[in-house]
Design a protein around this motif. Structure first.
Motif, short mmCIF file in Angstrom:
data_model
loop_
_atom_site.label_atom_id
_atom_site.label_comp_id
_atom_site.label_asym_id
_atom_site.label_seq_id
_atom_site.Cartn_x
_atom_site.Cartn_y
_atom_site.Cartn_z
N ARG A 154 0.84 -1.20 0.00
CA ARG A 154 0.00 0.00 0.00
C ARG A 154 0.87 1.25 0.00
NH1 ARG A 154 -5.19 0.23 1.84
NH2 ARG A 154 -5.16 -1.92 1.11
N LEU A 155 0.55 2.18 -0.88
CA LEU A 155 1.19 3.49 -0.92
C LEU A 155 0.56 4.37 0.16
CD1 LEU A 155 3.10 5.55 -2.29
CD2 LEU A 155 1.22 6.07 -3.87
N VAL A 156 1.40 4.92 1.05
CA VAL A 156 0.93 5.79 2.12
C VAL A 156 1.62 7.14 1.97
CG1 VAL A 156 0.82 6.18 4.61
CG2 VAL A 156 0.53 3.86 3.70
N PHE A 157 0.85 8.18 1.72
CA PHE A 157 1.38 9.54 1.69
C PHE A 157 1.43 10.07 3.12
CE2 PHE A 157 -0.52 9.10 -2.55
CZ PHE A 157 0.54 9.51 -3.35
N SER A 158 2.56 10.63 3.49
CA SER A 158 2.69 11.26 4.80
C SER A 158 2.92 12.75 4.60
CB SER A 158 3.85 10.65 5.60
OG SER A 158 3.87 11.16 6.91
N ALA A 159 1.94 13.54 5.03
CA ALA A 159 2.00 14.99 4.86
C ALA A 159 2.22 15.66 6.20
CB ALA A 159 0.70 15.50 4.23
N HIS A 160 2.91 16.79 6.17
CA HIS A 160 3.08 17.56 7.40
C HIS A 160 1.70 18.04 7.85
CE1 HIS A 160 4.43 20.50 10.28
NE2 HIS A 160 5.68 20.12 10.10
N GLY A 161 1.38 17.83 9.12
CA GLY A 161 0.09 18.26 9.65
C GLY A 161 0.04 19.76 9.86
N THR A 162 -1.16 20.26 10.06
CA THR A 162 -1.35 21.68 10.36
C THR A 162 -2.50 21.80 11.36
OG1 THR A 162 -1.53 23.88 9.35
CG2 THR A 162 -3.05 22.21 8.56
N ASN A 165 1.42 15.07 12.72
CA ASN A 165 0.96 16.14 13.60
C ASN A 165 1.87 16.29 14.80
OD1 ASN A 165 -1.40 16.70 12.05
ND2 ASN A 165 -2.42 14.94 12.95
N HIS A 166 2.08 17.52 15.22
CA HIS A 166 2.92 17.81 16.38
C HIS A 166 2.03 18.38 17.48
CE1 HIS A 166 6.54 18.26 13.44
NE2 HIS A 166 6.19 17.02 13.63
N GLU A 167 1.47 17.50 18.25
CA GLU A 167 0.45 17.90 19.22
C GLU A 167 1.08 18.37 20.52
OE1 GLU A 167 -2.32 14.71 19.44
OE2 GLU A 167 -2.96 14.93 17.36
N ASP A 195 -2.85 22.05 23.08
CA ASP A 195 -4.18 21.47 23.19
C ASP A 195 -5.08 22.06 22.10
OD1 ASP A 195 -6.33 20.05 24.06
OD2 ASP A 195 -6.86 21.45 25.66
N VAL A 196 -4.74 21.74 20.85
CA VAL A 196 -5.52 22.21 19.70
C VAL A 196 -5.71 21.04 18.74
CG1 VAL A 196 -4.71 24.60 19.86
CG2 VAL A 196 -3.46 22.96 18.42
N ASP A 197 -6.74 21.11 17.91
CA ASP A 197 -7.02 20.07 16.93
C ASP A 197 -6.09 20.19 15.74
OD1 ASP A 197 -9.12 19.08 18.48
OD2 ASP A 197 -10.58 20.42 17.53
N TRP A 198 -5.68 19.04 15.19
CA TRP A 198 -4.82 19.00 14.01
C TRP A 198 -5.51 18.21 12.90
CZ3 TRP A 198 0.62 20.34 13.30
CH2 TRP A 198 1.14 21.13 14.35
N THR A 199 -4.87 18.20 11.75
CA THR A 199 -5.37 17.46 10.61
C THR A 199 -5.48 15.97 10.93
OG1 THR A 199 -3.07 17.75 9.88
CG2 THR A 199 -4.77 18.90 8.64
N GLU A 200 -6.47 15.34 10.32
CA GLU A 200 -6.67 13.91 10.54
C GLU A 200 -6.78 13.19 9.20
OE1 GLU A 200 -10.15 13.44 12.92
OE2 GLU A 200 -9.19 14.21 14.75
N PRO A 201 -6.42 11.88 9.20
CA PRO A 201 -5.94 11.09 10.34
C PRO A 201 -4.43 11.24 10.53
CG PRO A 201 -6.12 9.69 8.42
CD PRO A 201 -6.60 11.05 7.98
#
Length: 348
Positions: A191-199, A236-238, A241-247
């Motif tokens: 499976r190809l998995v793209f890993s993107a920097h979260g925001t 994601n760099h949590e 205490d804020v919501d980040w991109t998912e999943p």
């Protein structure tokens, strides 16, 4: 006329010295303090220092594990290659790279350009996917640096450029070459998995189309690779205490129905801690704990086609012809005159 091109990057320390890491983290947290709501300058600095102290030990350990970050070396290589390509095309240019959060800072690049007698600047963020805290903020910081040094010079700026055909082709071929070199084919358990920097979700709620650009680019690349069942996750760099991109990309790896994963770090144009540690060490461990074979595609930071795409983007401003001829239009993510991109819609 001599044009100076400032390649704008995030930056990170080359080694894990405590003071360097703390300074780096404090700058990041302070620059993005708006995601936590309104506050005073003093409270913001105190909060940034608190967050930096909390995050520093883990990041220092990451630098030790990977033997230091090559980001600045890769950025230097890109600046040199772009200079050579534009010189080959017959243009008199000087290239510089400026970092948002570590030396050489954007102000350092501006001062160097002024000392070299440059009389026209182009700001070129090396972020494949346009985002507010990266692409847009780095260009704002370029303007602030010019004000700081008191230099009134004409400036052109570029934002979103992930749609450039040569860049897209470079990423597609880079993945295909990796698959061929490792005797892999997508499908049949791979499976190809793209890993993107979260925001932070805050920026998306404010109107950023970063998530849209990411999904668009991944869809195009996957289609070219005949990989309809690809996955997309975010790093994601949590620390707040804020919501980040998912999943989260970790959640993707924990649940993917496959025997092996091929991870493509789609948001990055340099090898750095977020690829060499977060993916190659941390994500690999999680994948292997599930019994998955783990593969990670290297960043094509010195691909000639990538550098050629950067040269194509700046050429209208260097040569002096209408940038719309090259498909560039007024940016909507950064609505400042003279800021152009490939993402803005064509007028009907």
């Amino acid at each position: 006329m001599t044009t100076g091109i400032v390649l704008l990057n995030f930056g990170e320390p080359s080694e894990g010295h405590r003071e360097d890491v703390l300074d780096y983290l404090e700058r990041i947290f302070l620059a993005n303090m708006s995601i936590e709501g309104e506050t005073t300058e003093a409270a913001a600095r105190e909060r940034a220092a608190e967050l930096a102290k909390r995050r520093a030990p883990g990041l220092m350990e990451e630098y030790d594990e990977i033997g230091g970050s090559p980001l600045i070396d890769h950025a230097t290589t890109q600046a040199e290659m772009l200079d050579e390509e534009l010189s080959r095309r017959g243009y008199d240019v000087e290239t510089y790279h400026g970092m948002q959060y570590t030396a050489p800072f954007i102000t350092d690049a501006v001062e160097a350009a002024r000392e070299d007698g440059v009389d026209h600047l182009i700001g070129l963020p090396i972020y494949p996917l346009c985002g507010p805290s990266t692409t847009v903020q780095s260009l704002d910081e370029l303007d602030e640096a010019l004000d700081e040094v008191g230099w009134d010079v004409p400036v052109d700026a570029l934002t979103g450029w992930h749609k450039h055909p040569a860049y897209t082709r470079a990423r597609i071929d880079n993945i295909r070459r990796y698959l061929d070199d490792h005797d892999l084919s997508l499908g049949d358990g791979t499976r190809l998995v793209f890993s993107a920097h979260g925001t932070p979700q805050y920026y998306l709620d404010e109107g950023s189309r970063y998530e849209e650009y990411t999904e668009e680019f991944c869809s195009v690349v996957a289609t070219a690779l005949d990989a309809p069942d690809y996955e997309l996750g975010y790093q994601n760099h949590e620390n707040r205490d804020v919501d980040w991109t998912e999943p989260d990309v970790e959640a993707v790896v924990e649940t993917v129905d496959a025997d092996r994963v091929v991870v493509e770090p789609v948001s990055f144009m340099h090898e750095q801690s977020e690829t060499l540690s977060e993916l190659d060490i941390e994500l690999r461990e999680e994948a292997e704990e599930r019994g998955l074979d783990f593969h990670r595609v290297p960043i094509p930071y010195d691909d000639d086609r990538f550098v050629g795409a950067l040269a194509d983007l700046v050429e209208p401003f260097v040569a002096g012809y209408d940038p719309e001829y090259a498909g560039l239009r007024q940016c909507e993510c950064r609505d400042e005159p003279g800021t152009m991109c490939l993402n803005a819609p064509h007028e009907a």
